[in-house]
Design an enzyme around this catalytic site. Structure first.
Site, PDB file in Angstrom:
ATOM      1  N   GLU A 256    -103.930  41.313   1.320  1.00 43.19           N
ATOM      2  CA  GLU A 256    -104.619  40.033   1.479  1.00 43.19           C
ATOM      3  C   GLU A 256    -104.963  39.567   0.077  1.00 43.19           C
ATOM      4  OE1 GLU A 256    -106.841  37.152   2.005  1.00 43.19           O
ATOM      5  OE2 GLU A 256    -108.391  38.634   2.457  1.00 43.19           O
ATOM      6  N   CYS A 290    -112.242  34.888  -1.064  1.00 43.30           N
ATOM      7  CA  CYS A 290    -110.868  34.381  -0.982  1.00 43.30           C
ATOM      8  C   CYS A 290    -110.804  33.220  -0.008  1.00 43.30           C
ATOM      9  CB  CYS A 290    -109.899  35.475  -0.611  1.00 43.30           C
ATOM     10  SG  CYS A 290    -110.274  36.216   0.951  1.00 43.30           S
TER      11      CYS A 290
HETATM   12  C1  UN1 Z   1    -115.421  35.662   4.686  1.00 38.90           C
HETATM   13  O1  UN1 Z   1    -114.940  34.556   4.477  1.00 38.90           O
HETATM   14  O2  UN1 Z   1    -116.544  35.809   5.180  1.00 38.90           O
HETATM   15  O3  UN1 Z   1    -111.783  38.623  -0.106  1.00 38.90           O
HETATM   16  C2  UN1 Z   1    -114.672  36.878   4.401  1.00 38.90           C
HETATM   17  C3  UN1 Z   1    -112.250  37.769   0.636  1.00 38.90           C
HETATM   18  C4  UN1 Z   1    -111.825  37.775   2.075  1.00 38.90           C
HETATM   19  C5  UN1 Z   1    -112.967  37.935   3.000  1.00 38.90           C
HETATM   20  C6  UN1 Z   1    -113.625  36.666   3.347  1.00 38.90           C
HETATM   21  N1  UN1 Z   1    -110.894  38.847   2.288  1.00 38.90           N
HETATM   22  O4  UN1 Z   1    -113.032  36.957   0.214  1.00 38.90           O
END
Ligand code: UN1
Length: 487
Positions: A256, A290
């Protein structure tokens, strides 16, 4: 009720290998607060590649016994861990705010989210375990059963130091895998806390191994012959390197990576709601998600009114020590990250962006970045429109029509999340059709995730299966198709 695990003074960092807390044999690491770098929270020695080998061997040795443990029993460890995490929400929420920089309210919320994730997966044994198909042959049924992959490498980022590890480790464990986990070296204290919760929950020896140290340990994990799967969240560059290495070794990977998420405000939107949600999406957690809103598309006829409202809200947006309850935004994770973000803002302005808002961070430390809104003139390229800064910076463009607004939302190599603000069902349906993202919000901010539904991006934001909910099962298990006929 469970005893809480709390901090008195500087915490000693250790590795967890084969059920034993051991001292690292690599270089020393000190975790300090980005708010005040003189405040050291935890210290200890990092792991060596030899210690990674030891952790892999422990995970391998524990794998058959753990896979053979009934899922309901595995769920019991997760339930106990969830209770321990919940009992420590205030203490660990404070440590999270100190170590990572998000506010205490967000830090505590994240700790509770981790507990919620463990609770969700603890009940997996009550859910569907496989499928049965009919057979074209008499006297036969075809079953699709699931097995764990084996040993899973978990590599996690700094920005959600307990929730992201939870949403990788909890499904890895419940589906019968053992784990070697390397958290970002900027947030070892919260990693230690989560590992402590699982140890205190009684997790059998070797099922979870914690390795603290630099990125080179990630290379040792991905290139280890005993690795059966790798789950990663972090930067696009590192994710692609790990994906290439994993592919070369025939190891499945879930990565991710980046996002450059747009919020689109159409001219019929509830502007008050949209303003608040864009504010939260762009500036909560100092923009270090993210899923954060880093691009804003405004339909031309409401653009000035919307920017006026946003500026008004930003004037009251207090930046400072994230453990102070009156503060809404803390620092970014480090002084060096802040310097890069500030340089990127300057580069954006040099390319022609107009500075629409810049907050006051005077008197605060090196790791503080002013909340910033930049408007990009029509038709011009700009770095703040294109690149993920991972900070409190919002790049704005105007669109004449709904179609143009949606085209601008899609104008990115990434496709993680998007938020569309409209009260018109037809336009909301058109957004669902035309905006190419993994997560679409209608009338809510671009960030957020729930444990029971898929999480992950389209386009270049992700690689491999999505996370959470039933999607997690796809990654953390493989299927066996069983042709079952009586003799
Ligand atoms: C969220 O939006 O609450 O690294 C979680 C990140 C994502 C998780 C977001 N994998 O920000």
């Amino acid at each position: 009720m469970t005893e809480t695990i709390t901090r008195t003074g500087v915490v000693e960092l250790n590795l967890l290998i084969n059920g034993v807390w051991v001292t690292g044999e690599g270089p020393e690491l000190a975790s300090s607060s980005p708010t005040n770098p003189d405040q050291v929270l935890a210290t200890g020695a990092t792991a060596t590649v030899d210690q990674v080998q030891g952790a892999m061997a422990a995970a391998r040795a524990a794998a058959p016994g753990w896979a053979a443990t009934p899922m309901a029993e595995r769920g019991g460890y997760l339930t106990r861990a969830a209770a321990i995490i919940t009992a420590n929400a205030d203490a660990w929420g404070t440590e999270l705010a100190q170590e990572e920089g998000k506010t205490f309210a967000e830090g505590r919320g994240e700790v509770l989210r981790a507990a919620q994730i463990f609770t969700y997966y603890s009940a997996e044994s009550d859910r569907l375990a496989g499928e049965v198909f009919s057979s074209p042959r008499r006297g036969e049924q075809i079953l699709v059963t699931r097995k764990p992959l084996g040993v899973i490498g978990v590599i996690t980022p700094f920005n959600f130091p307990i929730a992201i590890p939870a949403w990788k480790i909890a499904p890895a464990l419940i589906f019968g895998n053992t784990v070697i986990w390397k958290p970002a070296s900027t947030v070892p204290l919260l990693a230690l806390r989560l590992a402590q919760a699982l140890v205190e929950a009684g997790l059998p020896v070797g099922v979870l191994n914690l390795i603290i140290g630099s990125g080179s340990l990630g290379d040792a994990i991905v290139n280890h012959p005993d690795l059966d799967g790798l789950t990663f969240t972090g930067s696009t560059g590192v994710g692609r390197m790990l994906a290439a290495a994993a592919a070369g070794n025939g190891v499945p990977i879930q990565a991710e990576m980046g996002g450059k998420n747009a919020s689109v405000v159409l001219n019929d939107a509830d502007l008050e709601l949209a303003t608040e949600q864009v504010l939260f999406g762009a500036f909560r957690s100092t923009g270090q998600k993210c899923t954060a809103t880093s691009r804003l598309v405004l339909q031309e006829d409401i653009a000035d009114a919307f920017l006026a409202r946003l500026t008004e809200r930003l004037n009251d947006w207090k930046t400072g020590d994230p453990t102070d309850p009156s503060v809404q935004m803390g620092p970014v994770v480090s002084g060096s990250a802040a310097a890069e973000i500030r340089a990127s803002i300057e580069a954006s302005i040099a390319q022609g962006a107009q500075l629409r808002f810049s907050g006051d961070v005077s008197g605060l430390g090196d790791a503080f970045v002013a909340p910033t809104v930049l408007e990009i003139p029509a038709g011009e390229e700009n770095i703040s429109w294109r690149d993920e800064f991972f900070g409190p910076v919002l790049a704005v463009r105007r669109a004449a029509t709904v179609a143009e607004a949606f085209a601008l939302a899609n104008d990115s190599e990434y496709g993680l999340s998007c938020a569309v603000f409209t009260q018109d069902l037809t336009k909301a349906l058109a957004a669902m059709e035309s905006i190419d993202v993994g997560i679409l919000h209608v009338n809510s901010e671009s960030a957020g995730a729930d444990p029971h539904v898929p999480f992950g991006g389209a386009k270049k934001s992700g690689y491999g299966p999505k996370e959470q909910g039933a999607a997690a099962k796809e990654f953390f298990t493989h299927t066996t198709t069983v042709y079952l006929r009586g003799a």
